[in-house]
Design a protein around this motif. Structure first.
Motif, mmCIF file in Angstrom:
data_model
loop_
_atom_site.group_PDB
_atom_site.id
_atom_site.type_symbol
_atom_site.label_atom_id
_atom_site.label_comp_id
_atom_site.label_asym_id
_atom_site.label_seq_id
_atom_site.Cartn_x
_atom_site.Cartn_y
_atom_site.Cartn_z
ATOM 1 N N VAL A 82 45.701 60.804 22.221
ATOM 2 C CA VAL A 82 46.986 61.221 21.668
ATOM 3 C C VAL A 82 47.799 62.003 22.698
ATOM 4 C CG1 VAL A 82 48.112 62.558 19.848
ATOM 5 C CG2 VAL A 82 46.043 61.256 19.324
ATOM 6 N N ILE A 83 47.216 63.076 23.223
ATOM 7 C CA ILE A 83 47.970 63.986 24.096
ATOM 8 C C ILE A 83 48.232 63.378 25.464
ATOM 9 C CG2 ILE A 83 47.936 66.250 25.198
ATOM 10 C CD1 ILE A 83 46.158 67.154 22.808
ATOM 11 N N LEU A 84 47.181 62.861 26.108
ATOM 12 C CA LEU A 84 47.337 62.324 27.460
ATOM 13 C C LEU A 84 48.313 61.157 27.545
ATOM 14 C CD1 LEU A 84 46.398 62.785 30.337
ATOM 15 C CD2 LEU A 84 44.534 61.195 29.921
ATOM 16 N N PRO A 85 48.234 60.165 26.646
ATOM 17 C CA PRO A 85 49.233 59.082 26.729
ATOM 18 C C PRO A 85 50.671 59.566 26.561
ATOM 19 C CG PRO A 85 47.407 58.389 25.369
ATOM 20 C CD PRO A 85 47.206 59.845 25.652
ATOM 21 N N ALA A 86 50.878 60.565 25.716
ATOM 22 C CA ALA A 86 52.238 61.081 25.524
ATOM 23 C C ALA A 86 52.707 61.888 26.729
ATOM 24 C CB ALA A 86 52.290 61.939 24.266
ATOM 25 N N ALA A 87 51.765 62.442 27.496
ATOM 26 C CA ALA A 87 52.130 63.265 28.650
ATOM 27 C C ALA A 87 52.258 62.467 29.942
ATOM 28 C CB ALA A 87 51.092 64.369 28.838
ATOM 29 N N VAL A 88 51.917 61.181 29.926
ATOM 30 C CA VAL A 88 51.929 60.365 31.150
ATOM 31 C C VAL A 88 53.286 60.374 31.863
ATOM 32 C CG1 VAL A 88 51.817 57.976 31.967
ATOM 33 C CG2 VAL A 88 49.955 58.917 30.638
ATOM 34 N N PRO A 89 54.421 60.230 31.175
ATOM 35 C CA PRO A 89 55.691 60.245 31.932
ATOM 36 C C PRO A 89 55.908 61.536 32.726
ATOM 37 C CG PRO A 89 56.071 59.428 29.727
ATOM 38 C CD PRO A 89 54.664 59.929 29.764
ATOM 39 N N GLY A 90 55.564 62.669 32.142
ATOM 40 C CA GLY A 90 55.707 63.938 32.853
ATOM 41 C C GLY A 90 54.734 64.062 34.004
ATOM 42 N N ILE A 91 53.521 63.560 33.821
ATOM 43 C CA ILE A 91 52.524 63.602 34.888
ATOM 44 C C ILE A 91 52.949 62.701 36.039
ATOM 45 C CG2 ILE A 91 50.142 63.010 35.470
ATOM 46 C CD1 ILE A 91 49.388 63.971 32.623
ATOM 47 N N VAL A 92 53.454 61.513 35.718
ATOM 48 C CA VAL A 92 53.938 60.603 36.763
ATOM 49 C C VAL A 92 55.104 61.233 37.516
ATOM 50 C CG1 VAL A 92 55.080 58.379 37.158
ATOM 51 C CG2 VAL A 92 53.088 58.513 35.672
ATOM 52 N N THR A 93 55.984 61.914 36.796
ATOM 53 C CA THR A 93 57.086 62.608 37.458
ATOM 54 C C THR A 93 56.555 63.666 38.424
ATOM 55 O OG1 THR A 93 58.527 62.258 35.563
ATOM 56 C CG2 THR A 93 59.130 64.028 37.068
ATOM 57 N N GLY A 94 55.532 64.392 38.020
ATOM 58 C CA GLY A 94 54.919 65.377 38.904
ATOM 59 C C GLY A 94 54.307 64.750 40.145
ATOM 60 N N VAL A 95 53.653 63.618 39.966
ATOM 61 C CA VAL A 95 53.059 62.917 41.115
ATOM 62 C C VAL A 95 54.153 62.440 42.060
ATOM 63 C CG1 VAL A 95 51.781 60.848 41.799
ATOM 64 C CG2 VAL A 95 50.955 62.239 39.900
ATOM 65 N N VAL A 96 55.232 61.900 41.507
ATOM 66 C CA VAL A 96 56.336 61.404 42.345
ATOM 67 C C VAL A 96 56.990 62.560 43.108
ATOM 68 C CG1 VAL A 96 58.631 60.348 42.267
ATOM 69 C CG2 VAL A 96 56.770 59.361 40.945
ATOM 70 N N LEU A 97 57.234 63.675 42.433
ATOM 71 C CA LEU A 97 57.838 64.830 43.112
ATOM 72 C C LEU A 97 56.935 65.369 44.216
ATOM 73 C CD1 LEU A 97 59.395 66.766 40.102
ATOM 74 C CD2 LEU A 97 60.608 65.523 41.885
ATOM 75 N N SER A 98 55.641 65.466 43.936
ATOM 76 C CA SER A 98 54.699 65.948 44.946
ATOM 77 C C SER A 98 54.638 64.993 46.131
ATOM 78 C CB SER A 98 53.300 66.100 44.347
ATOM 79 O OG SER A 98 53.304 67.057 43.340
ATOM 80 N N SER A 99 54.598 63.715 45.843
ATOM 81 C CA SER A 99 54.525 62.728 46.922
ATOM 82 C C SER A 99 55.804 62.700 47.733
ATOM 83 C CB SER A 99 54.245 61.341 46.346
ATOM 84 O OG SER A 99 53.037 61.348 45.644
ATOM 85 N N GLY A 100 56.932 62.917 47.089
ATOM 86 C CA GLY A 100 58.192 62.976 47.824
ATOM 87 C C GLY A 100 58.200 64.116 48.825
ATOM 88 N N ARG A 101 57.572 65.225 48.465
ATOM 89 C CA ARG A 101 57.451 66.346 49.409
ATOM 90 C C ARG A 101 56.551 65.978 50.579
ATOM 91 N NH1 ARG A 101 55.929 71.803 46.511
ATOM 92 N NH2 ARG A 101 56.002 72.501 48.655
ATOM 93 N N VAL A 102 55.525 65.176 50.329
ATOM 94 C CA VAL A 102 54.594 64.775 51.383
ATOM 95 C C VAL A 102 55.299 63.937 52.442
ATOM 96 C CG1 VAL A 102 52.590 63.307 51.866
ATOM 97 C CG2 VAL A 102 52.512 64.928 49.981
ATOM 98 N N PHE A 103 56.154 63.006 52.008
ATOM 99 C CA PHE A 103 56.809 62.113 52.962
ATOM 100 C C PHE A 103 57.685 62.867 53.943
ATOM 101 C CE2 PHE A 103 56.322 58.825 49.520
ATOM 102 C CZ PHE A 103 55.371 58.095 50.201
ATOM 103 N N GLY A 104 58.317 63.922 53.504
ATOM 104 C CA GLY A 104 59.217 64.654 54.372
ATOM 105 C C GLY A 104 58.577 65.831 55.087
ATOM 106 N N GLU A 105 57.301 66.063 54.868
ATOM 107 C CA GLU A 105 56.645 67.233 55.450
ATOM 108 C C GLU A 105 56.328 67.010 56.929
ATOM 109 O OE1 GLU A 105 55.514 70.719 56.135
ATOM 110 O OE2 GLU A 105 56.282 70.197 54.173
ATOM 111 N N ALA A 106 56.656 67.981 57.740
ATOM 112 C CA ALA A 106 56.365 67.885 59.173
ATOM 113 C C ALA A 106 55.570 69.091 59.660
ATOM 114 C CB ALA A 106 57.662 67.756 59.966
ATOM 115 N N ALA A 107 55.925 70.288 59.202
ATOM 116 C CA ALA A 107 55.330 71.507 59.758
ATOM 117 C C ALA A 107 53.819 71.555 59.559
ATOM 118 C CB ALA A 107 55.983 72.732 59.141
ATOM 119 N N ALA A 108 53.341 71.244 58.371
ATOM 120 C CA ALA A 108 51.899 71.306 58.116
ATOM 121 C C ALA A 108 51.152 70.231 58.896
ATOM 122 C CB ALA A 108 51.626 71.161 56.624
ATOM 123 N N LEU A 109 51.795 69.099 59.129
ATOM 124 C CA LEU A 109 51.120 67.995 59.811
ATOM 125 C C LEU A 109 51.071 68.170 61.319
ATOM 126 C CD1 LEU A 109 52.519 65.069 57.679
ATOM 127 C CD2 LEU A 109 50.202 65.978 57.679
#
Length: 196
Positions: A82-109
């Protein structure tokens, strides 16, 4: 735990890069490698990802939780069906936002993955070989680091044109990734919620 995540999220990426160099490159002796960079970026993106998943799960109405329990589901079944399927869009949004930060990251790499590319032998598919394109133990330069290096240390006359081209490729790649992640997230959401 929440306070520790907040402190971690306020750290600049260069500090995370230095932490990654001390722990992953030197202490664990992984060297300047793709694996060291990936672990440092995991530490860097963990607070954002944790916060987004927590907010997505918290946004599910209490009535849905109570409804699952009222139908005789256990707490685990309510959470997974019940809970996890309803939360998937928000979780996917979090993954996309986090991954977007990874693509542009230079200093840590710069401090963990290195700034140079070794010659890659495209015929070598042994992931343990340092010249293999599949190796996680070879130093690698991301597009963001490449753009930074060209703009700060570029010695060729066409450095600015190469930098602009690399930036365009990076923007296109991030756009395609975001569109693909949205499409995949919608498909997963429809499958988990039985098309509703």
């Amino acid at each position: 735990m929440r306070s520790a995540i907040e402190v971690l999220s306020s750290l600049p990426s260069i500090v995370v890069g230095l932490f990654g160099m001390l722990i992953f490159v030197l202490q664990f002796q992984l060297g300047f490698s793709v694996l060291s960079g990936a672990l440092a970026l995991t530490v860097f993106n963990l607070p954002l990802m944790t916060r987004n998943v927590e907010e997505s799960l918290r946004a599910i109405p209490t009535m849905q939780r109570e409804g699952g329990l009222a139908l005789g589901l256990s707490k685990w079944e309510t959470a997974t069906n019940v809970i996890l399927p309803a939360a998937v869009p928000g979780i996917v949004t979090g993954v996309v936002l986090s991954s977007g930060r990874v693509f542009g990251e230079a200093a840590a790499l710069i401090y963990t993955a290195g700034q140079t590319n070794l010659p890659i032998d495209w015929a070598n598919w042994n992931p343990m070989s340092i010249t293999s394109p599949l190796s996680l133990f070879r130093p690698a330069e991301t597009l963001a680091v490449h753009i930074w290096a060209l703009n700060t240390e570029g010695t060729v006359a066409t450095a600015s044109q190469i930098s602009a081209g690399a930036a365009a490729v990076l923007i296109i790649f991030v756009l395609l990734f975001n569109l693909g992640a949205r499409f995949l997230g919608n498909r997963i959401h429809k499958k988990l919620t039985s098309g509703s």
